[in-house]
Scaffold this motif. Structure first.
Motif, PDB file in Angstrom:
ATOM      1  N   GLY A  68      -8.568   5.009   1.338  1.00  0.00           N
ATOM      2  CA  GLY A  68      -7.226   4.549   1.008  1.00  0.00           C
ATOM      3  C   GLY A  68      -6.179   5.629   1.187  1.00  0.00           C
ATOM      4  N   ILE A  69      -6.514   6.846   0.814  1.00  0.00           N
ATOM      5  CA  ILE A  69      -5.583   7.971   1.007  1.00  0.00           C
ATOM      6  C   ILE A  69      -5.347   8.197   2.492  1.00  0.00           C
ATOM      7  CG2 ILE A  69      -5.338  10.478   0.784  1.00  0.00           C
ATOM      8  CD1 ILE A  69      -6.812  10.210  -1.930  1.00  0.00           C
ATOM      9  N   ARG A  70      -6.423   8.163   3.277  1.00  0.00           N
ATOM     10  CA  ARG A  70      -6.278   8.345   4.728  1.00  0.00           C
ATOM     11  C   ARG A  70      -5.391   7.260   5.337  1.00  0.00           C
ATOM     12  NH1 ARG A  70     -10.421   7.720   7.967  1.00  0.00           N
ATOM     13  NH2 ARG A  70      -9.446   8.972   9.557  1.00  0.00           N
ATOM     14  N   GLY A  71      -5.615   6.010   4.910  1.00  0.00           N
ATOM     15  CA  GLY A  71      -4.828   4.902   5.446  1.00  0.00           C
ATOM     16  C   GLY A  71      -3.362   4.993   5.054  1.00  0.00           C
ATOM     17  N   ALA A  72      -3.090   5.299   3.793  1.00  0.00           N
ATOM     18  CA  ALA A  72      -1.704   5.423   3.343  1.00  0.00           C
ATOM     19  C   ALA A  72      -1.017   6.604   4.018  1.00  0.00           C
ATOM     20  CB  ALA A  72      -1.668   5.576   1.824  1.00  0.00           C
ATOM     21  N   ASN A  73      -1.752   7.687   4.225  1.00  0.00           N
ATOM     22  CA  ASN A  73      -1.191   8.844   4.914  1.00  0.00           C
ATOM     23  C   ASN A  73      -0.860   8.491   6.364  1.00  0.00           C
ATOM     24  OD1 ASN A  73      -0.370  11.546   5.062  1.00  0.00           O
ATOM     25  ND2 ASN A  73      -2.345  12.156   5.923  1.00  0.00           N
TER      26      ASN A  73
ATOM     27  N   PRO B  48       0.826  -1.220   0.000  1.00  0.00           N
ATOM     28  CA  PRO B  48       0.000   0.000   0.000  1.00  0.00           C
ATOM     29  C   PRO B  48       0.858   1.267   0.000  1.00  0.00           C
ATOM     30  CG  PRO B  48      -0.735  -1.538   1.702  1.00  0.00           C
ATOM     31  CD  PRO B  48       0.550  -2.066   1.153  1.00  0.00           C
ATOM     32  N   ASN B  49       0.448   2.211  -0.808  1.00  0.00           N
ATOM     33  CA  ASN B  49       1.121   3.510  -0.874  1.00  0.00           C
ATOM     34  C   ASN B  49       0.076   4.586  -1.106  1.00  0.00           C
ATOM     35  OD1 ASN B  49       0.958   4.203  -3.880  1.00  0.00           O
ATOM     36  ND2 ASN B  49       1.785   2.128  -3.929  1.00  0.00           N
ATOM     37  N   ILE B  50       0.516   5.826  -1.123  1.00  0.00           N
ATOM     38  CA  ILE B  50      -0.441   6.936  -1.261  1.00  0.00           C
ATOM     39  C   ILE B  50      -0.605   7.396  -2.707  1.00  0.00           C
ATOM     40  CG2 ILE B  50       1.188   8.834  -0.894  1.00  0.00           C
ATOM     41  CD1 ILE B  50      -1.079   9.987   1.025  1.00  0.00           C
ATOM     42  N   VAL B  51       0.344   7.044  -3.572  1.00  0.00           N
ATOM     43  CA  VAL B  51       0.310   7.525  -4.953  1.00  0.00           C
ATOM     44  C   VAL B  51      -0.873   6.931  -5.719  1.00  0.00           C
ATOM     45  CG1 VAL B  51       1.581   7.586  -7.134  1.00  0.00           C
ATOM     46  CG2 VAL B  51       2.791   7.921  -4.975  1.00  0.00           C
TER      47      VAL B  51
END
Length: 176
Positions: A158-163, A102-105
């Protein structure tokens, strides 16, 4: 925290397991997009050629520049089906990457694409081409919009989790 509860974009993220689960919700959104992409590709391969032929025939009646181009509909449909299939394969690869690493990109990229898709679809429904012979059935359009909204919610999670994962990683590096 289970994956289902992590898909809530407002759920609190307090540990690494929750962050990974939330980041993986973006992969789930991508796989939903893959399923919808397969449905769309099948639709394009079966129903779209006839719709394009009728759209070309209708346009040829009013525009002399289009006359004689009816035969191009088959070639255009073939290209669109191949392109849609290629996009499904790319989504599968990116979904697997997001699931296993998992990543934020990837969630940011797909959020931008989903917002663009929603905007394009909604503007297309309001424009003069909405009544075109090439437009698909309304149920297909509405289902596509629902899929995009669900994907948007999951990509935001997903953005929240990766952040959160990035912040936890930074804290871990500061400790050592």
């Amino acid at each position: 925290m289970s994956l289902i509860s992590a898909m809530n974009p407002t759920a609190p993220i307090t540990d690494r397991t929750q962050a990974i689960a939330a980041a993986r919700s973006s992969a789930v959104a991508i796989f939903i997009g893959v399923a919808w992409g397969i449905v769309t590709t099948i639709y394009l391969a079966t129903a779209a050629p006839a719709l394009m032929e009728s759209a070309f025939a209708e346009a040829a009646q009013t525009d002399p520049n289009v006359a004689g181009m009816e035969g191009m509909a088959g070639a255009m449909t073939g290209f669109v089906v191949i392109w849609a299939g290629l996009m499904v394969v790319i989504q599968i690869v990116l979904g697997l990457v997001q699931w296993f690493k998992p990543n934020i990109v990837i969630p940011i990229l797909f959020t931008v694409l989903v917002v663009f898709g929603l905007g394009s679809a909604l503007l297309g429904l309001m424009g003069p081409s909405a009544q075109s012979a090439a437009a698909g059935p309304m149920w297909f359009t509405v289902l596509g919009l629902v899929v995009l909204v669900v994907e948007l919610v999951l990509h935001i999670a997903g953005i929240r989790g990766a952040n959160a994962m990035n912040k936890m990683r930074a804290v871990d590096q500061d400790v050592f």
